[in-house]
Enzyme design. Sequence first.
Site, PDB file in Angstrom:
ATOM      1  N   ARG A  67     -10.533 -19.599   5.077  1.00  0.00           N
ATOM      2  CA  ARG A  67      -9.563 -19.819   6.144  1.00  0.00           C
ATOM      3  C   ARG A  67     -10.203 -20.001   7.520  1.00  0.00           C
ATOM      4  O   ARG A  67      -9.772 -20.857   8.283  1.00  0.00           O
ATOM      5  CB  ARG A  67      -8.601 -18.635   6.189  1.00  0.00           C
ATOM      6  CG  ARG A  67      -7.732 -18.602   4.972  1.00  0.00           C
ATOM      7  CD  ARG A  67      -6.879 -17.368   4.891  1.00  0.00           C
ATOM      8  NE  ARG A  67      -5.994 -17.507   3.724  1.00  0.00           N
ATOM      9  CZ  ARG A  67      -5.165 -16.562   3.309  1.00  0.00           C
ATOM     10  NH1 ARG A  67      -5.115 -15.399   3.929  1.00  0.00           N
ATOM     11  NH2 ARG A  67      -4.396 -16.753   2.270  1.00  0.00           N
ATOM     12  N   ALA A  85       0.837  -1.199   0.000  1.00  0.00           N
ATOM     13  CA  ALA A  85       0.000   0.000   0.000  1.00  0.00           C
ATOM     14  C   ALA A  85       0.876   1.254   0.000  1.00  0.00           C
ATOM     15  O   ALA A  85       0.658   2.177  -0.808  1.00  0.00           O
ATOM     16  CB  ALA A  85      -0.936  -0.004   1.205  1.00  0.00           C
ATOM     17  N   LEU A 124      -3.046  -8.749  -1.066  1.00  0.00           N
ATOM     18  CA  LEU A 124      -2.165  -8.090  -2.026  1.00  0.00           C
ATOM     19  C   LEU A 124      -3.006  -7.215  -2.948  1.00  0.00           C
ATOM     20  O   LEU A 124      -2.636  -6.092  -3.289  1.00  0.00           O
ATOM     21  CB  LEU A 124      -1.395  -9.135  -2.828  1.00  0.00           C
ATOM     22  CG  LEU A 124      -0.577 -10.132  -2.008  1.00  0.00           C
ATOM     23  CD1 LEU A 124       0.252 -11.029  -2.912  1.00  0.00           C
ATOM     24  CD2 LEU A 124       0.335  -9.410  -1.031  1.00  0.00           C
ATOM     25  N   HIS A 159      -2.594 -14.529  11.471  1.00  0.00           N
ATOM     26  CA  HIS A 159      -1.995 -14.200  10.185  1.00  0.00           C
ATOM     27  C   HIS A 159      -2.292 -12.780   9.720  1.00  0.00           C
ATOM     28  O   HIS A 159      -1.443 -12.115   9.145  1.00  0.00           O
ATOM     29  CB  HIS A 159      -2.527 -15.200   9.156  1.00  0.00           C
ATOM     30  CG  HIS A 159      -1.985 -15.004   7.777  1.00  0.00           C
ATOM     31  ND1 HIS A 159      -0.634 -14.967   7.520  1.00  0.00           N
ATOM     32  CD2 HIS A 159      -2.601 -14.827   6.578  1.00  0.00           C
ATOM     33  CE1 HIS A 159      -0.455 -14.787   6.214  1.00  0.00           C
ATOM     34  NE2 HIS A 159      -1.616 -14.685   5.626  1.00  0.00           N
TER      35      HIS A 159
END
Lengths: 254, 667
Positions: free
Chosen positions: B338, B45, B470, B430
Site C-alpha cells: 500500500r 480484538a 483482521l 486508513h
Amino acid sequence: MSGNMNITLKVWRQKNSNAKGELAEYKVGDVSPDMSFLEMFDVLNERLVSENNEPIAFDHDCREGICGMCSMFINGRPHGPKEGITTCQLHMRSFKDGDTIVVEPWRAQAFPVIKDLIVDRTAFDRIIAAGGYISVNTGNAQDANNIAISKDNADEAFAAAACIGCGACVAACKNASAMLFVSAKVSQLALLPQGQPEKQTRVLSMVAQMDAEGFGACTNTGACEAECPKGISLKNIARMNREYLGAQLCSEKM
Amino acid sequence: MSKLDAKIPEGSIDQKWTKYKSSVALVNPANKRNLEIIIVGSGLAGASAAAALAELGYKVKVFYFQDSPRRAHSIAAQGGINAAKNYTNDGDSVHRLFYDTIKGGDYRAREGNVHRLAEVSNNIIDQCVAQGVPFAREYGGLLSNRSFGGTQVERTFYAAGQTGQQLLLGAYSAMQRQVGSGKIESFSRHEMLDIVMIDGKCRGIIARDLVTGKLERHFGHSVLLCTGGYGNVFFLSTNAMGSNATAVWKAHKKGAYFGNPCFTQIHPTCIPVSGDHQSKLTLMSESLRNDGRIWVPKLKEDAEAIRTGKKRAVQLSEEERDYYLERRYPAFGNLVPRDVASRAAKERCDAGYGVNKTGEAVYLDFTFNTKRYGRTEATKKGIHNPSEDEIVRLGKDVIKEKYGNLFDMYKQITGVDPYEEPMQIYPAVHYTMGGLWVDYNLMTTVPGLYALGEANFSDHGANRLGASALMQGLADGYFVIPYTIGAYLSKEIAVKAIPTDHEAFVEAEKNVQERIDKLLNIKGTKTVDHFHKKLGKIMWDKCGMGRNEKHLKEAIDEIRALRAEFWKDLRVTGTADDLNPELEKAGRVADFLELGELMCMDAVNRNESCGGHFREEYQTEEGEAKRDDDNFAYVATWEYKGGENNFELHKEELIYENIKIAQRSYK
C-alpha cells in the site's frame, strides 16, 4: 464547494425518552447534490451550534453502509427513497431543489426513542444472545477444509449473514415485527452443517426472546424485504417458520 | 533513556510460542471466577478477547460507545484475512507469511510477535469456520483464496467484500453467547474516559454513560484496550466517524508508552474527495487490485483534457495509457504494498497527470480483466468467435460476482457506473501501525493494562500488508491474550475486588468531571468540527504521504497554536447530564490535538524513510524509501512526562536473527 439546492427539513426533536417530541422545521440552503444525506445534517448541525442551539442527535458511524448504526425514517421510508442502501449512502442528488423532507426516528415499541432520531436497539443484541450463535469454544476447531459446504448453501448463508442489524425491517413493518432480522440469523446457521446440532433450541430461544422484547407478529406483507438495505430475502422468514414448526414438533425440550 | 524489555521468550523462532504456551503460569478455574477483566472496545480484538476469556471462566465487562458491539469499525473491513494454510498449493508456509509481514513492514516490526501471528493465523480460519462464518467457497465445497498486496501467493480468505463484517459478526455471536450465559456484562453507549491506577497497577476505568451522562467507576484486575487506531487525527480517513484515540491517549498520559506514533497507513484505493462538506472517505478494497489495473494518461495534455471534461478515459488507446505500477514494479505490478502504491499515485498526480477536477485521482480500470474473464467464459460455454459485446457481457458477470457490492458502493457515492467508466481513486488515511507499546504478552508499560489489535503497535512495522489487520485483531483476542494474561493474573489471585469508593477511583472520576466541565465552560464561538478539520489539514499536508523536517516543525507550531485556540474559543452546546454528541466529539478532538503533535515529533525524530513514513530528504534516486538501519532499526517509544508537550524517547532495538534485513524491492 457548496451547491445550489434548497431543502426544507421537518425533523423529529425529542429531548429524551420521557419527553414529548415534535417535528421542527429547518431550511438548509446551498446543498450540493454530491453531499450525502448525513453530510447535509452535519452542515445543519454546524449552523445550529453556531446559532447556539443544540444540534440534532442522530446515530451514525461507518458512513459506508455496513455498521448498521444510521437509522432515519425519511419521508415515510426507512433509509429514504432509494432501494438497497442505508441513510449514510443516500446522496442529495436523489432529491430535488425545493423539496421538503420529513425525518423521523424508527417507530417501534421495542425500539424506544432515546433522543431526537436516536432509538434503543439493544433488543436485537438480546435476541442474538438468546441463541444466535454456534456453541464452539475457542481453540477446539478442526481444520477449516474438513467441512465441505456446497457453494450454493455457502452463498445463501452469506446472503442471510449480510444483515447489518439496522432495524429498518422493524421500522418498515406495520406490526413492528422483527421476523426478517431473526430469520436471517436462524437461516444462516440452519444452512450450514456447523449449525445443525443446536438448530432446534436456537430457533425456539430466539423466537421466544423476540416475543419477550415486544416485537409484533408477522403478517407477510413483505415491507421488511422491500426496505431492507441489504436485500435480505423473505425466504428466510419461510425457512425460519419451517425450522420453528419442526423444532416444536420434534424438540424434546418442549 | 531506558531500555525496554519486550520479554521475547528464548529459543528458536519457531519454538518460542510453543514453549511459552507450555510454560506460562496458569490460573485454575476456581480462581478465574474471581478475576475481573475489563475490555474496552468490541471490534475484532475486543469481541474475540471477551468471548475467549469468558469461555475460560473470567468475569468480563465490555464497554463500547456504539449502541451495539456489532457496530465496531472492524465491521467495515472489506477484502479479507490472511492465513498460511497453503490450500492453494502455491508455496505458502508460516515462515513465508512471517517473512512477507516483516518485509512488508519495511523491517520495523518485532520478529517474535510476527512469527507468533503467522503461527496462529491458521487457527483463526478454523475457529471462524466452526462459528459459521460464511467464507467464499469453491464449487467443490472447500474454501476459496485470493491475493493481496505485497505477496506472491494466494493466502487471503474472504467473504465477498464484507469479510470484516462476517468475522466481526462471528466474534460478536461468540461474545453474545457469553452475555447470554451471564459471564459477560455488556455496556453499550459507554465511553472510557480514564484508567484508574492503584499502587502502580491498572485497576479499573472511569466510563461515561453516554445516554445519561453519568460517570461510572468500574474495577478490574486488568484492563484490555481494544479501541482501534487513531487515523481520525486526519479528520478525513476511512475510519468510522466515532473512531477515536481517547482510550489509548488517556492510558498514555497515565504511563503507557506510545510506540511509533508517526507510522500511518495511507491506503492507495479510496474514492477521491468530492467537496468541503466531505465527512469521511470510503475505501475501495485492495482486492480490486487483483483485477483492476491502475493508470494515468501518458500525456499531460490528455490528463488536462480529461480534467476539463473534453475527453473520457475510454477514448484513450492502450498506447496512450501509463500503467505506472506495472512499469515501475514489474514483479508485483498492481499488487505492490500500500505505501508504495500510494506514493506512486501521489507522484503522478503531483506531476500533473491526475484525472479529476482536483487533479488528485488516478484510474482503476477493469476493462482488460473483464475481457479476459469474458473470453474464458465464452470458451467454457463453447462459444466460438464471440463478439466483443458478448465477451464484455460475460466478463461483467464474473466481475460482478467477485466485486459486486464494491461496484455498487462506488456508484452510489460517485453517481458514476464503474462497469462503464473506470473507477477514480486516490490515497487516503486508513490505518495506524503505531499504537501503545506492548511487550510479547501484549502488556503496555503499565502493569495490568493491555492493548490488542490496532490499538497496539506490535506487528506491522512501518507498513501493514492488506488482509493482516483482521488476522492480528483475532489473533490477539482469540489466541494470544488467553495465554499471556495468565502470566499476570496468576499473581493476582489473592487480590480481592477493590471497592470503587477507593480514593484512586474518586480522584480519577473527579478529574474526568473537571475536564468535561472545562470543555462545556469555554463557551467560545467555534465548533468542534472546525478545530478537527483544521487539525486534519495540518496533519495531511505536513505529516501525510510525504514529510520533511521543515514542514513537520511548522506543523508542531501550528498544532500548538490550534490547541491553545481550542481551549479558548470552543463552543460545546448542551449539558453533561444528557446524551450530547458534541461533548463526546470535543473530548476526542482535544486528545487528537495532543496526539497529532506527538506524531509530528516522532516523524521529525525518524531521519529515514520506511514504509508509510516517507521523509522526502531520505529517498533513493528512483524515489523509493531509503531506510537507515544503522541508526533507526528501533521502535520509537514515547513516555509522557507531565505538563504540555513533554515526552521522552525510549528505544526498543529491533534485532533480526531469522530474516536478512535488506532493501525492500518489489521490482
